[in-house]
Every structure is written in structure tokens, then in C-alpha cells.
Design an enzyme around this catalytic site. Structure first.
Site, PDB file in Angstrom:
ATOM      1  N   PHE A 115       0.851  -1.182   0.000  1.00  0.00           N
ATOM      2  CA  PHE A 115       0.000   0.000   0.000  1.00  0.00           C
ATOM      3  C   PHE A 115       0.893   1.240   0.000  1.00  0.00           C
ATOM      4  O   PHE A 115       1.840   1.330   0.791  1.00  0.00           O
ATOM      5  CB  PHE A 115      -0.912   0.005   1.223  1.00  0.00           C
ATOM      6  CG  PHE A 115      -2.006   1.021   1.146  1.00  0.00           C
ATOM      7  CD1 PHE A 115      -3.039   0.885   0.235  1.00  0.00           C
ATOM      8  CD2 PHE A 115      -1.991   2.134   1.970  1.00  0.00           C
ATOM      9  CE1 PHE A 115      -4.051   1.832   0.157  1.00  0.00           C
ATOM     10  CE2 PHE A 115      -2.997   3.085   1.897  1.00  0.00           C
ATOM     11  CZ  PHE A 115      -4.037   2.939   0.989  1.00  0.00           C
ATOM     12  N   ASP A 175       1.899  -5.125   8.587  1.00  0.00           N
ATOM     13  CA  ASP A 175       0.689  -4.312   8.472  1.00  0.00           C
ATOM     14  C   ASP A 175      -0.487  -5.279   8.314  1.00  0.00           C
ATOM     15  O   ASP A 175      -0.553  -6.030   7.336  1.00  0.00           O
ATOM     16  CB  ASP A 175       0.803  -3.381   7.254  1.00  0.00           C
ATOM     17  CG  ASP A 175      -0.397  -2.447   7.109  1.00  0.00           C
ATOM     18  OD1 ASP A 175      -1.463  -2.748   7.668  1.00  0.00           O
ATOM     19  OD2 ASP A 175      -0.264  -1.423   6.416  1.00  0.00           O
ATOM     20  N   TYR A 226     -11.112   0.359  10.737  1.00  0.00           N
ATOM     21  CA  TYR A 226     -12.310   0.764  10.004  1.00  0.00           C
ATOM     22  C   TYR A 226     -12.672  -0.176   8.861  1.00  0.00           C
ATOM     23  O   TYR A 226     -13.667   0.038   8.187  1.00  0.00           O
ATOM     24  CB  TYR A 226     -12.174   2.197   9.470  1.00  0.00           C
ATOM     25  CG  TYR A 226     -10.940   2.500   8.654  1.00  0.00           C
ATOM     26  CD1 TYR A 226     -10.838   2.115   7.329  1.00  0.00           C
ATOM     27  CD2 TYR A 226      -9.878   3.195   9.225  1.00  0.00           C
ATOM     28  CE1 TYR A 226      -9.707   2.400   6.587  1.00  0.00           C
ATOM     29  CE2 TYR A 226      -8.741   3.489   8.491  1.00  0.00           C
ATOM     30  CZ  TYR A 226      -8.658   3.086   7.168  1.00  0.00           C
ATOM     31  OH  TYR A 226      -7.540   3.370   6.443  1.00  0.00           O
ATOM     32  N   LYS A 227     -11.897  -1.238   8.649  1.00  0.00           N
ATOM     33  CA  LYS A 227     -12.239  -2.211   7.609  1.00  0.00           C
ATOM     34  C   LYS A 227     -13.039  -3.343   8.244  1.00  0.00           C
ATOM     35  O   LYS A 227     -14.189  -3.164   8.615  1.00  0.00           O
ATOM     36  CB  LYS A 227     -10.973  -2.705   6.922  1.00  0.00           C
ATOM     37  CG  LYS A 227     -10.155  -1.601   6.246  1.00  0.00           C
ATOM     38  CD  LYS A 227      -8.951  -2.156   5.518  1.00  0.00           C
ATOM     39  CE  LYS A 227      -7.990  -1.070   5.074  1.00  0.00           C
ATOM     40  NZ  LYS A 227      -8.564  -0.131   4.114  1.00  0.00           N
ATOM     41  N   ARG A 230     -12.377  -4.871  -6.922  1.00  0.00           N
ATOM     42  CA  ARG A 230     -12.216  -5.572  -5.649  1.00  0.00           C
ATOM     43  C   ARG A 230     -13.582  -5.841  -5.027  1.00  0.00           C
ATOM     44  O   ARG A 230     -14.445  -4.967  -4.975  1.00  0.00           O
ATOM     45  CB  ARG A 230     -11.388  -4.758  -4.651  1.00  0.00           C
ATOM     46  CG  ARG A 230      -9.985  -4.426  -5.069  1.00  0.00           C
ATOM     47  CD  ARG A 230      -9.176  -3.906  -3.895  1.00  0.00           C
ATOM     48  NE  ARG A 230      -9.874  -2.872  -3.126  1.00  0.00           N
ATOM     49  CZ  ARG A 230      -9.444  -2.369  -1.983  1.00  0.00           C
ATOM     50  NH1 ARG A 230      -8.313  -2.811  -1.453  1.00  0.00           N
ATOM     51  NH2 ARG A 230     -10.100  -1.405  -1.361  1.00  0.00           N
TER      52      ARG A 230
END
Length: 419
Positions: free
Chosen positions: A134, A206, A231-232, A380
Site C-alpha cells: 500500500f 501491516d 475501520y475495515k 475488488r
């Protein structure tokens, strides 16, 4: 074959037998939406609205500053860390929920570099990561390297196969994302951690696309540091604070440049000079965002009603079904699966490429199927076992098939963020 080999009734039957099905009621989901983007932003727990009102109206509005003590605001980062810890294989006192993933990554990288600089590997100056990582992770590593001004640099690896050789005698720290944000590829966390240690490097993981989606056992793997967002899959809310894991064996030597007053041994003494506190409190920095922190707890509470093993089993079943249905009914369209088929290499998302992926995803969202798009040409689809149903998978593929068959998408659509 261009017809469904599995019927919608089959999927409804699977939902009826799903032990996790009752947990869907813990989330406030629109009736006219199939939500397959929990890998980007989790759905809102029903309890979050009442909790926000409680914090704003009563704890802040009525009790004012006394709530730092009476409502437990001050201890919230550590208390939430205790609830999150079991999801990633952490022991008590090893996790804090605080700041952002980027800031926590900076802290962890800085601590790892400092540990190496003070030990037998002091001459090492390379941070190894993947080019496909990322972007913010790479930016933070590059920023730290430039800030140190001691010859540190980031080595970008182009493929998984090249990773082992890149961890050489120059490598101080390995920084990897456990599940790739584009492809859903899942690294062997234990094996790569062991390889890094065998070659004298420390490793920072991560877990942004792992925590709450796939089983993780950081202590069993003897990892060095880990960070991730809430938050995922953890459903903490947009921009909710991230987490950082520091194992007990590293806590006494854990240090980073962001020495704010919340990591001071006596924060209210207002003393001159920084003296670090003990334990995971060293990973804190400044004053915490109380309202956002409070909502994280609502998401974590749901996980205590099930297990990561049950979540993983359903995740694999959902993603297997999605791949089978897409490939079985859309075989005459230029779709390319980029997510591994092997269970041990797959996270909780499925990614397909299409030459007009952006336009197709925009059309899906227009029809109530919310996934997202990432360059290049990647659509995705995230599957959150706490609330995603098997019938959602069937319906989503039926809509995708219809869009592709009728070419019902605007290929001239201006590209931007589809999320």
C-alpha cells in the site's frame, strides 16, 4: 457454461444453516444494497449510533471534562487494545488503539531501526518491502529513511519470489502487509518472520486487511511489531483510530520520535524532559480522539460472539462461491482472477481485472452492488463474514453477469475514486 450451476435457493439454504447468520442483525445495512466493500470500510454496528449519542450528549455534554476519569476516556486506548488483542494473537498489555495506521507504522519502523542500530546489526541500512505494498506504507518508510540521514534506504521487491533473497546482510527491517490490498494475496506470516530473523532482520507487519478477516497469531510467529486499522473488517467507523502491537519482549526498548505527553511516565506532572512510561503506553503519542475510539468498541464487541476460525471458514466459503459463480457464468467476458485460489494464500477479498474495470464497477454500484476499484483495471470485492450472506454473493454475480452481457457500462466514464 454461462448459466448458474448453483441456484439462488441453494444459497438461501446455506444462509439458513450458517452459524454466523444471526450476527448480521448487529449491523445497520441498507435493504437495497449488497455491500462487498467491507475491506475498505466496514458496515456500521447498530450499537454505534447509541454509543455516539451517549458520548456526545451525556459524557461530553453533561459530564464534560470529568469524563476523562468517570467514563474511562483516558484508559480507552489500552482497554480497546485488550479487546482487539485476541484477534491477532496478542497477549494482555501488548496492543493499543491509537492514532492512524501511517503514524503507528512510523513508530514501529523507527523502533525497529533503533533496535538494530543499538545492536550487532548496527551497520545495516536497508528497509525491505514490496513495490505492490500500500503506497502510504512505502511513503512512511521512505520518509523515515530520508529523515534519519544516515544512509538508510528502501529496497522495493517486485515479486513474492524475490522477497527471501532481498532479506540479506544489508537488511535491517522487513516491512510487509500480510494481505495485499489489490490482489488479496496472503503471505505466510510465520515463515517470513522466521526467515527475516534467520537473516538478522526485524519485521513489521501491516494487518490492515487481516485483522478481523483472517486468523493471525503474532506471538506464535514471534513477529516484532504490527499495525493495522479498525475501520475495515473491524467495523470501527470511517477514519477510526488504528492499532499497534508491541510484544512484551520489545516494550522496554521500544522508542520512537513521536514522544507526546500520553506516552510520558507522569503525563500530568507537566515535567520538563520526556520520560517514557512502561509497557504498551510507550506507543501512544498525543491526546486521543474519544468519540472515534468509543465507536471502535461497538465493532469489537461483535467478534466476542464468535471465533476467528468460524469467520475464516465462512470467508473461504464465500470467496470460493464468488469465484466459482463468476468464472462459471461470465466465462465469455475478459475477466482475469488475480486473487489466489489457494486458501492459505487468500485473504477475505476477491479481485478480478477487466479492461473497463472502472466502468463496470461504477455500473455495479449504480445497481446496488458496492465493491471498489483499484488501478490497474482491478475490481475488488470484499467479503465480511459477520454480515455478508451467500445469497448476496449469488445476487451480486447475477447483476455482474447482466451488466457484462448487455455491456451496460460507460467506457468513457472519467476515472476517479470508486469506493
Amino acid at each position: 457454461m454461462n448459466e448458474f450451476s448453483i441456484t439462488r435457493a441453494d444459497c438461501l439454504a446455506r444462509d439458513a444453516q450458517d452459524p454466523l447468520a444471526p450476527l448480521r442483525e448487529r449491523f445497520d445495512l441498507p435493504q437495497d444494497v449488497i455491500y462487498l466493500d467491507g475491506n475498505s470500510l466496514g458496515a456500521r454496528p447498530c450499537a454505534a449510533l447509541e454509543r455516539a449519542q451517549q458520548v456526545v450528549a451525556r459524557e461530553w455534554g453533561r459530564d464534560l471534562i470529568t469524563s476523562w476519569n468517570t467514563a474511562g476516556w483516558f484508559d480507552m486506548p489500552k482497554r480497546l487494545g485488550e479487546r482487539l488483542g485476541p484477534l491477532i494473537g496478542a497477549q494482555a498489555g501488548e496492543v493499543a488503539v491509537t492514532d492512524t495506521t501511517s503514524l503507528n507504522l512510523f513508530k514501529a519502523l523507527a523502533a525497529a531501526v533503533r533496535l538494530q542500530a543499538e545492536g550487532p546489526n548496527a551497520a545495516r541500512r536497508v528497509i525491505v518491502t514490496e513495490r505492490s505494498n500500500f503506497p502510504t506504507d512505502i511513503y512512511m518508510a521512505e520518509g523515515l529513511s530520508e529523515w534519519l540521514q544516515q544512509g538508510y534506504r528502501v529496497r522495493l521487491v517486485d515479486s513474492v519470489e524475490e522477497l527471501p533473497a532481498a532479506i540479506d546482510a544489508d537488511c535491517a527491517v522487513v516491512m510487509l502487509t500480510h494481505v495485499n490490498y489489490r490482489t488479496g494475496y496472503q503471505h505466510d506470516l510465520a515463515a517470513l518472520t522466521r526467515h527475516a530473523h534467520q537473516h538478522g532482520a526485524l519485521i513489521v507487519w501491516d494487518l490492515a486487511h487481516s485483522a478481523g478477516a483472517v486468523p493471525v497469531d503474532l506471538n506464535a510467529a514471534e513477529a516484532d511489531f504490527a499495525v493495522g486499522c479498525t475501520y475495515k473488517y473491524l467495523n470501527g467507523g470511517p477514519g477510526s483510530p488504528a492499532f499497534i502491537w508491541v510484544p512484551r519482549r520489545h516494550q522496554a526498548s521500544f522508542s520512537h520520535p513521536l514522544t507526546g505527553w500520553w506516552s510520558h511516565a507522569k503525563p500530568f506532572a507537566m515535567a520538563h524532559g520526556f520520560a517514557p512510561t512502561d509497557g504498551i503506553g510507550r506507543a501512544l503519542c498525543g491526546t486521543q480522539p474519544v468519540v472515534s475510539l468509543a465507536l471502535v468498541e461497538c465493532g469489537l464487541e461483535v467478534f466476542e460472539e464468535t471465533s476467528m476460525e468460524a469467520i475464516r471458514a465462512k470467508s473461504l466459503a464465500l470467496t470460493d462461491l464468488f469465484i466459482e459463480l463468476v468464472e462459471g457464468t461470465c466465462a465469455n467476458h475478459p475477466l482475469g482472477l488475480v486473487t489466489p485460489r489457494e486458501h492459505v494464500r487468500r485473504g477475505s477479498q476477491v479481485s478480478f481485472t477487466h479492461p473497463h474495470g472502472y466502468a463496470v464497477m461504477a455500473a455495479l454500484i449504480g445497481r446496488g452492488v458496492i465493491g471498489d476499484y483499484r488501478e490497474p483495471e482491478i475490481m475488488r470485492f470484499g467479503f465480511t463474514p459477520l454480515y455478508t450472506r451467500f445469497v448476496d454473493v449469488w445476487d451480486a454475480v447475477a447483476i455482474l453477469k447482466d451488466i457484462l452481457d448487455r455491456e451496460d457500462y460507460d467506457v468513457a466514464a472519467e476515472r476517479g475514486a470508486v469506493t
